[in-house]
Design an enzyme around this catalytic site. Sequence first.
Site, short mmCIF file in Angstrom:
data_model
loop_
_atom_site.label_atom_id
_atom_site.label_comp_id
_atom_site.label_asym_id
_atom_site.label_seq_id
_atom_site.Cartn_x
_atom_site.Cartn_y
_atom_site.Cartn_z
N GLU A 93 0.68 -1.11 -0.15
CA GLU A 93 0.16 0.10 0.00
C GLU A 93 0.84 1.14 -0.08
O GLU A 93 2.07 1.34 0.58
CB GLU A 93 -0.95 -0.02 1.30
CG GLU A 93 -2.21 -1.23 1.05
CD GLU A 93 -3.06 -1.14 2.29
OE1 GLU A 93 -4.41 -1.13 2.08
OE2 GLU A 93 -2.50 -0.55 3.52
N CYS A 118 6.61 -5.26 15.37
CA CYS A 118 6.23 -4.25 16.48
C CYS A 118 4.82 -4.66 17.06
O CYS A 118 3.98 -4.52 16.29
CB CYS A 118 6.51 -2.89 16.04
SG CYS A 118 8.12 -2.43 15.35
N GLY A 164 6.89 -2.01 6.11
CA GLY A 164 8.19 -2.62 5.87
C GLY A 164 9.23 -1.73 6.60
O GLY A 164 8.97 -0.55 7.07
N GLU A 165 10.62 -2.32 6.50
CA GLU A 165 11.76 -1.52 7.36
C GLU A 165 12.62 -1.46 6.14
O GLU A 165 13.40 -2.22 5.45
CB GLU A 165 12.17 -2.58 8.27
CG GLU A 165 13.58 -1.98 8.84
CD GLU A 165 13.68 -0.48 9.29
OE1 GLU A 165 12.80 0.16 10.17
OE2 GLU A 165 14.75 0.08 8.89
N SER A 196 12.18 6.31 7.60
CA SER A 196 12.03 6.19 8.93
C SER A 196 12.42 4.30 8.99
O SER A 196 12.24 3.63 8.15
CB SER A 196 10.67 6.20 9.23
OG SER A 196 10.43 6.00 10.61
N SER A 219 12.15 5.29 14.83
CA SER A 219 11.17 4.89 15.67
C SER A 219 11.60 4.52 17.12
O SER A 219 11.95 3.55 17.17
CB SER A 219 10.26 3.94 14.88
OG SER A 219 9.79 4.40 13.49
N LEU A 220 11.54 5.34 18.03
CA LEU A 220 12.39 4.98 19.30
C LEU A 220 11.24 4.58 20.19
O LEU A 220 11.38 3.34 20.62
CB LEU A 220 12.74 6.31 19.78
CG LEU A 220 13.71 6.15 21.06
CD1 LEU A 220 14.86 5.42 20.90
CD2 LEU A 220 14.18 7.75 21.66
N HIS A 221 10.26 5.10 20.27
CA HIS A 221 8.63 4.56 21.11
C HIS A 221 9.03 4.14 22.62
O HIS A 221 8.27 3.67 23.20
CB HIS A 221 8.31 3.36 20.30
CG HIS A 221 7.94 3.63 18.98
ND1 HIS A 221 7.37 4.78 18.39
CD2 HIS A 221 8.07 2.80 18.04
CE1 HIS A 221 7.09 4.83 17.19
NE2 HIS A 221 7.46 3.77 16.66
N ASN A 295 -2.98 5.33 16.14
CA ASN A 295 -4.31 5.01 15.20
C ASN A 295 -4.61 3.68 15.45
O ASN A 295 -3.86 2.87 15.50
CB ASN A 295 -3.67 5.29 13.77
CG ASN A 295 -3.15 6.70 13.50
OD1 ASN A 295 -3.90 7.51 13.73
ND2 ASN A 295 -1.99 6.60 13.08
N CYS A 338 -0.42 6.08 10.13
CA CYS A 338 0.74 5.37 10.47
C CYS A 338 0.06 4.17 10.97
O CYS A 338 -0.50 4.19 11.98
CB CYS A 338 1.50 6.29 11.56
SG CYS A 338 1.87 7.95 11.01
N1 SAH Z 1 9.91 0.28 9.77
C1 SAH Z 1 9.85 1.67 9.75
C2 SAH Z 1 9.00 2.74 8.76
C3 SAH Z 1 7.51 1.89 8.89
S1 SAH Z 1 6.55 2.44 10.40
C4 SAH Z 1 9.75 2.37 11.03
O1 SAH Z 1 9.26 1.55 11.99
O2 SAH Z 1 10.28 3.61 11.34
C5 SAH Z 1 6.33 4.14 10.29
C6 SAH Z 1 6.06 4.87 11.78
O3 SAH Z 1 4.64 4.41 12.20
C7 SAH Z 1 7.01 4.20 12.91
O4 SAH Z 1 7.29 4.98 13.62
C8 SAH Z 1 5.93 3.10 13.53
O5 SAH Z 1 6.37 2.88 14.75
C9 SAH Z 1 4.60 3.90 13.32
N2 SAH Z 1 3.32 3.03 13.77
C10 SAH Z 1 3.20 1.85 13.77
N3 SAH Z 1 2.03 1.46 14.23
C11 SAH Z 1 1.27 2.67 14.57
C12 SAH Z 1 -0.03 2.89 14.77
N4 SAH Z 1 -0.81 1.85 14.92
N5 SAH Z 1 -0.51 4.17 15.33
C13 SAH Z 1 0.71 5.28 14.90
N6 SAH Z 1 1.92 5.05 14.34
C14 SAH Z 1 2.20 3.65 14.44
#
Ligand code: SAH
Length: 369
Positions: A93, A118, A164-165, A196, A219-221, A295, A338
């Site tokens: 997508e 994740c 994807g990554e 990202s 993406s630290l989180h 989201n 996202c």
């Molecule tokens: N693999 C890469 C790029 C794809 S994800 C990465 O991890 O950065 C893009 C971003 O969306 C990342 O920061 C991811 O953690 C975030 N993300 C994933 N699921 C989400 C959700 N349900 N709501 C908001 N952000 C989300």
Amino acid sequence: MLTLENLKTFCAAHDIPAFRAKQIMQAVFQEGAESFSDISTLSAPLKKLLEEKAGAGAPELQISTVKPTAQEVSSDNSTVKILFELPDGATIEGVLMRFNDGRRTVCISSEVGCPLKCKFCASGTLRFKRSLTWEEMADQVMYFSRYLKRQKEELNHVVYMGIGEPFRNYTNLMKSLQTIMDPQYIGLGARKITVSTAGIADKIKQFADEPFQVNLALSLHAPTQELREKIMPIALRFKLPELMEAVDYYIKTTKRRISFEYVMLKGVNDSAECAHQLAKLIKGMLCHVNLIPYNATDIEEMKGSEKQTIREFQDILNEAGIPATTRVSLGQDIAAACGQLANKAQKPVTSAIPSYKNAPLLKKKLLKK
Ligand code: SAH
């Protein structure tokens, strides 16, 4: 993929004047033609010849490796999600977001499914199949660029934040970046592009050494190794100290700001203590924190933080001197925001492309520049 060289060779082989090659490139990549028959300046026999050869599979005449097969448009027409079919039948997508401030941002996928899993991300629930080729990445961008051109709009940002990554597929990623930055195609400026990563430390360093200014988001989180590895399995492979060392290297080498993405998960990583720990971890770094409201996905255990919690978290960071903002997400109603990309688009692609109410605003802005 079409290249000027390939088209020149084609023209020479078929006794067609060489200037046609440039004309075709221009029509497809700068004016938004979707097929050779769309190019009004070509003669009918030439259109027929090109269509026939491309239809027979000539690789040098393929306008795109990704085929739009379904689309979803948000209720306000700002966001369009496209399901693309790839040559082997796999699907991915891509999303176009039209922001009120004139940004026309495209979010593209880098893999078919995602192996990183994740805990909060819908893309992780898809079965991983393969990484994308550079053409498949670049062609998603070109597709949306053409889509906008036909509405007299300009694509002006690209984010590699779809399924994807991107850093698992480094060589193809680089080639796709070079392609979309190439003036032969859409000539997008490096600063208009963001890649990202979930945190592949060695690739962050390699990316720092590249001779271009493409932005990096990480993406630290989570502010601690313990919490991070609970929600992101990739953290077991690249531990926080190694990751932060790579970030330091990136900042020192490029002298550019890095963006930390931080998705706000209720009761998981959104406490005041987490905010203070995060502030401590990244204090003094040339960085920016992007808080992402979660989201909704089908993942039952994960819920987004309350608005007030996000505000307080942001305040703690700001008070500690760390620039932090909260991301505006578009397209939640069509699962295009996202982390929601999971190949669920259902409606067939129509030729009637919805226009967007703020398009005239963008045009004015662009003219001023
Ligand atoms: N693999 C890469 C790029 C794809 S994800 C990465 O991890 O950065 C893009 C971003 O969306 C990342 O920061 C991811 O953690 C975030 N993300 C994933 N699921 C989400 C959700 N349900 N709501 C908001 N952000 C989300």
